[in-house]
Write a protein that holds these residues in place. Structure first.
Motif, PDB file in Angstrom:
ATOM      1  N   HIS A 261      60.225 -34.505 -27.479  1.00  0.00           N
ATOM      2  CA  HIS A 261      58.954 -33.830 -27.759  1.00  0.00           C
ATOM      3  C   HIS A 261      58.074 -34.754 -28.601  1.00  0.00           C
ATOM      4  O   HIS A 261      58.528 -35.322 -29.597  1.00  0.00           O
ATOM      5  CB  HIS A 261      59.198 -32.516 -28.504  1.00  0.00           C
ATOM      6  N   CYS A 264      58.139 -34.722 -32.522  1.00  0.00           N
ATOM      7  CA  CYS A 264      59.302 -35.133 -33.312  1.00  0.00           C
ATOM      8  C   CYS A 264      60.178 -36.125 -32.554  1.00  0.00           C
ATOM      9  O   CYS A 264      61.372 -36.246 -32.819  1.00  0.00           O
ATOM     10  CB  CYS A 264      60.127 -33.912 -33.733  1.00  0.00           C
ATOM     11  N   GLY A 335      50.493 -28.909 -27.802  1.00  0.00           N
ATOM     12  CA  GLY A 335      50.450 -27.782 -28.722  1.00  0.00           C
ATOM     13  C   GLY A 335      49.700 -28.138 -29.991  1.00  0.00           C
ATOM     14  O   GLY A 335      49.044 -29.174 -30.096  1.00  0.00           O
ATOM     15  N   TRP A 337      48.943 -29.121 -34.014  1.00  0.00           N
ATOM     16  CA  TRP A 337      49.482 -29.754 -35.218  1.00  0.00           C
ATOM     17  C   TRP A 337      49.934 -28.635 -36.144  1.00  0.00           C
ATOM     18  O   TRP A 337      49.297 -27.581 -36.222  1.00  0.00           O
ATOM     19  CB  TRP A 337      48.417 -30.582 -35.920  1.00  0.00           C
ATOM     20  N   LEU A 338      51.010 -28.827 -36.854  1.00  0.00           N
ATOM     21  CA  LEU A 338      51.485 -27.763 -37.751  1.00  0.00           C
ATOM     22  C   LEU A 338      50.471 -27.487 -38.853  1.00  0.00           C
ATOM     23  O   LEU A 338      50.373 -26.358 -39.350  1.00  0.00           O
ATOM     24  CB  LEU A 338      52.829 -28.138 -38.361  1.00  0.00           C
ATOM     25  N   LEU A 341      48.273 -24.481 -38.316  1.00  0.00           N
ATOM     26  CA  LEU A 341      48.863 -23.149 -38.197  1.00  0.00           C
ATOM     27  C   LEU A 341      48.833 -22.409 -39.523  1.00  0.00           C
ATOM     28  O   LEU A 341      48.983 -23.012 -40.590  1.00  0.00           O
ATOM     29  CB  LEU A 341      50.325 -23.258 -37.735  1.00  0.00           C
ATOM     30  N   ALA A 345      53.079 -18.577 -39.358  1.00  0.00           N
ATOM     31  CA  ALA A 345      53.500 -19.067 -38.040  1.00  0.00           C
ATOM     32  C   ALA A 345      54.584 -20.132 -38.145  1.00  0.00           C
ATOM     33  O   ALA A 345      55.260 -20.429 -37.160  1.00  0.00           O
ATOM     34  CB  ALA A 345      52.295 -19.614 -37.285  1.00  0.00           C
ATOM     35  N   TRP A 346      54.763 -20.704 -39.327  1.00  0.00           N
ATOM     36  CA  TRP A 346      55.743 -21.770 -39.476  1.00  0.00           C
ATOM     37  C   TRP A 346      57.161 -21.294 -39.188  1.00  0.00           C
ATOM     38  O   TRP A 346      57.999 -22.065 -38.725  1.00  0.00           O
ATOM     39  CB  TRP A 346      55.661 -22.363 -40.890  1.00  0.00           C
ATOM     40  N   VAL A 349      58.323 -21.954 -35.730  1.00  0.00           N
ATOM     41  CA  VAL A 349      58.438 -23.348 -35.300  1.00  0.00           C
ATOM     42  C   VAL A 349      59.888 -23.801 -35.466  1.00  0.00           C
ATOM     43  O   VAL A 349      60.520 -23.519 -36.484  1.00  0.00           O
ATOM     44  CB  VAL A 349      57.502 -24.245 -36.144  1.00  0.00           C
ATOM     45  N   PRO A 350      60.458 -24.497 -34.474  1.00  0.00           N
ATOM     46  CA  PRO A 350      61.840 -24.967 -34.599  1.00  0.00           C
ATOM     47  C   PRO A 350      62.045 -25.808 -35.855  1.00  0.00           C
ATOM     48  O   PRO A 350      61.159 -26.594 -36.235  1.00  0.00           O
ATOM     49  CB  PRO A 350      62.044 -25.811 -33.327  1.00  0.00           C
ATOM     50  N   ARG A 353      61.222 -29.516 -35.761  1.00  0.00           N
ATOM     51  CA  ARG A 353      59.784 -29.824 -35.783  1.00  0.00           C
ATOM     52  C   ARG A 353      59.244 -29.747 -37.209  1.00  0.00           C
ATOM     53  O   ARG A 353      58.446 -30.585 -37.641  1.00  0.00           O
ATOM     54  CB  ARG A 353      59.056 -28.840 -34.856  1.00  0.00           C
ATOM     55  N   ARG A 354      59.658 -28.746 -37.957  1.00  0.00           N
ATOM     56  CA  ARG A 354      59.209 -28.614 -39.344  1.00  0.00           C
ATOM     57  C   ARG A 354      59.695 -29.801 -40.175  1.00  0.00           C
ATOM     58  O   ARG A 354      58.961 -30.339 -41.013  1.00  0.00           O
ATOM     59  CB  ARG A 354      59.713 -27.301 -39.958  1.00  0.00           C
TER      60      ARG A 354
END
Length: 418
Positions: A261, A264, A335, A337-338, A341, A345-346, A349-350, A353-354
């Protein structure tokens, strides 16, 4: 006794009483190398069975399935196309065939040999969703052919390699994904009719996928050169080859997907050896859409392979994916950018990814950044860096702020249309 050469009995996780069936997926556009890898596994894991779906017959309306072991073909059959899609027929037929093998018992390893252009990611996910354990994913490679395949921008359909009538992939981008997804690369050198690989070929392979376990398999014969395996004492079985051990070492489908992905991805690191270089370019300023668009052709052709994520002024919420091979570039939204968000919503997120965002977090821009990686023989690093830098916002444009960025010409809108 259990281990790679003598797997202990376990029940199938989704079907108590059904023997567990380890599954290894072997793929790759280098068909001779792939066959050599499969032959090695058949020789080194006694009793193993190969399932192969030949999509070359799709034009006639069917996919031909063969099941074979080291002695030859055990069974053959046809699977009808699903929605005029050979790859869909493979998906529908593969799990039932694995179930039949598992129910029969006595198979220590099922080797799923993918047809030329089938990509391992989708099939690993199909097998896992079917309740089976994928213990390994192997892409077979002839190192001498890496650069020619990466440089081949022809559509798969032109070479009779398309998996569906709507297949628009190229040889280069398909080969790149096959190569980069697999944690194990089976290296078949000096195959009949293939040129000799040199240090540049091997270095290119190493830089494209530096974390891969590279296993030399020679010509596919048992205990070929470079394997380091030898026959056991007289009257005892030989130790499992490195390839057999890799096939049964274990595989995490979710982690493998995350590693591809763009948010990450485990991208290659800086390197320069044997005439091959990798440039890792990381910046905290957005691209000017018009200047980047004007430079796309030069940037795409600057390296045999480039990939990563990028930030475009005027699209503060959108993480854009860069994927180039064979002189062709694919740019698409991956998608948000974190940083765009809301906090609530965090949690959706997997974790991987975080974690990736946290490692690269900027106090002002969050995870927004440019992270592009270019790998190629003869890479003009200085020229490439100058071109990339010229595409960023100038100091004055950057100082004008987000509101001004939103008014910049939307040069990428047509490219990003689905």
């Amino acid at each position: 006794m259990s281990g790679p050469d003598h797997p202990g009995h376990q029940d199938h996780p989704g079907h108590p009483g059904r023997p567990a069936l380890p599954v290894v997926i072997v793929g790759g556009l280098h068909a001779d190398a792939r066959r050599a890898a499969v032959a090695r596994l058949l020789a080194d894991v006694p009793g193993s069975v190969v399932l192969h779906h030949d999509l070359a017959t799709a034009a006639a309306g069917t996919v031909v399935r063969t099941v074979r072991d080291a002695t030859g073909i055990l069974s053959a059959g046809e699977a009808p196309l699903v929605n005029d899609c050979a790859c869909c027929a493979l998906r529908e037929d593969l799990v039932p065939e694995l179930e039949r093998l598992a129910d029969a018992g006595g198979t220590p390893l099922a080797v799923v040999e993918l047809w030329d252009s089938v990509e391992p990611k989708a099939m690993a996910e199909v097998v896992t969703a079917g309740g089976f354990t994928v213990t390994g994913v192997i892409t077979a490679v002839d190192p001498a052919l890496v650069l020619p395949y990466l440089g081949n921008g022809d559509d798969l359909a032109e070479g009779g390699l398309a998996a569906a009538a709507t297949d628009q992939r190229t040889v280069a981008d398909t080969f790149a994904r096959q190569l980069e997804y697999a944690p194990v690369l089976a290296l078949a050198e000096s195959l009949p009719g293939s040129p000799e690989a040199d240090d540049e070929d091997r270095e290119l392979l190493a830089q494209l996928h530096p974390t891969a376990r590279r296993v030399p398999i020679g010509h596919g014969h048992r205990h070929g050169h470079g394997d380091g395996d030898g026959d056991g004492p007289a009257g005892t079985p030989a130790a499992p080859s490195e390839l057999a051990r890799a096939a049964l070492a274990g595989f995490d489908v979710e982690a493998a997907a995350a590693a591809q992905h763009p948010a990450c991805a485990l991208l290659p690191a800086e390197a320069d050896a044997h005439g091959v270089a990798t440039l890792v370019w990381h910046r905290r300023r957005p691209f000017h859409p018009e200047r980047l668009y004007a430079a796309l052709e030069d940037l795409t052709c600057a390296a045999a392979r480039s990939r990563g994520r990028f930030w475009l002024a005027g699209k503060a919420d959108t993480l854009l994916h860069w994927d180039a091979a064979g002189g062709a570039l694919c740019v698409e939204s991956a998608g948000p950018w974190l940083a765009s968000l809301p906090d609530a919503a965090w949690e959706l997120v997997p974790p991987v990814r975080r974690a990736a965002a946290a490692l690269d977090w900027h106090p002002e821009h969050g995870d927004r950044c440019q992270h592009l990686v270019f790998t190629s023989p003869g890479l003009d690093r200085d020229g490439l860096e100058r071109l990339l830098e010229s595409c960023l916002l100038t100091d004055a444009e950057y100082a004008a702020g987000q509101a001004a960025w939103e008014r910049l010409p939307p040069a990428f809108d047509t490219l990003l249309e689905v």
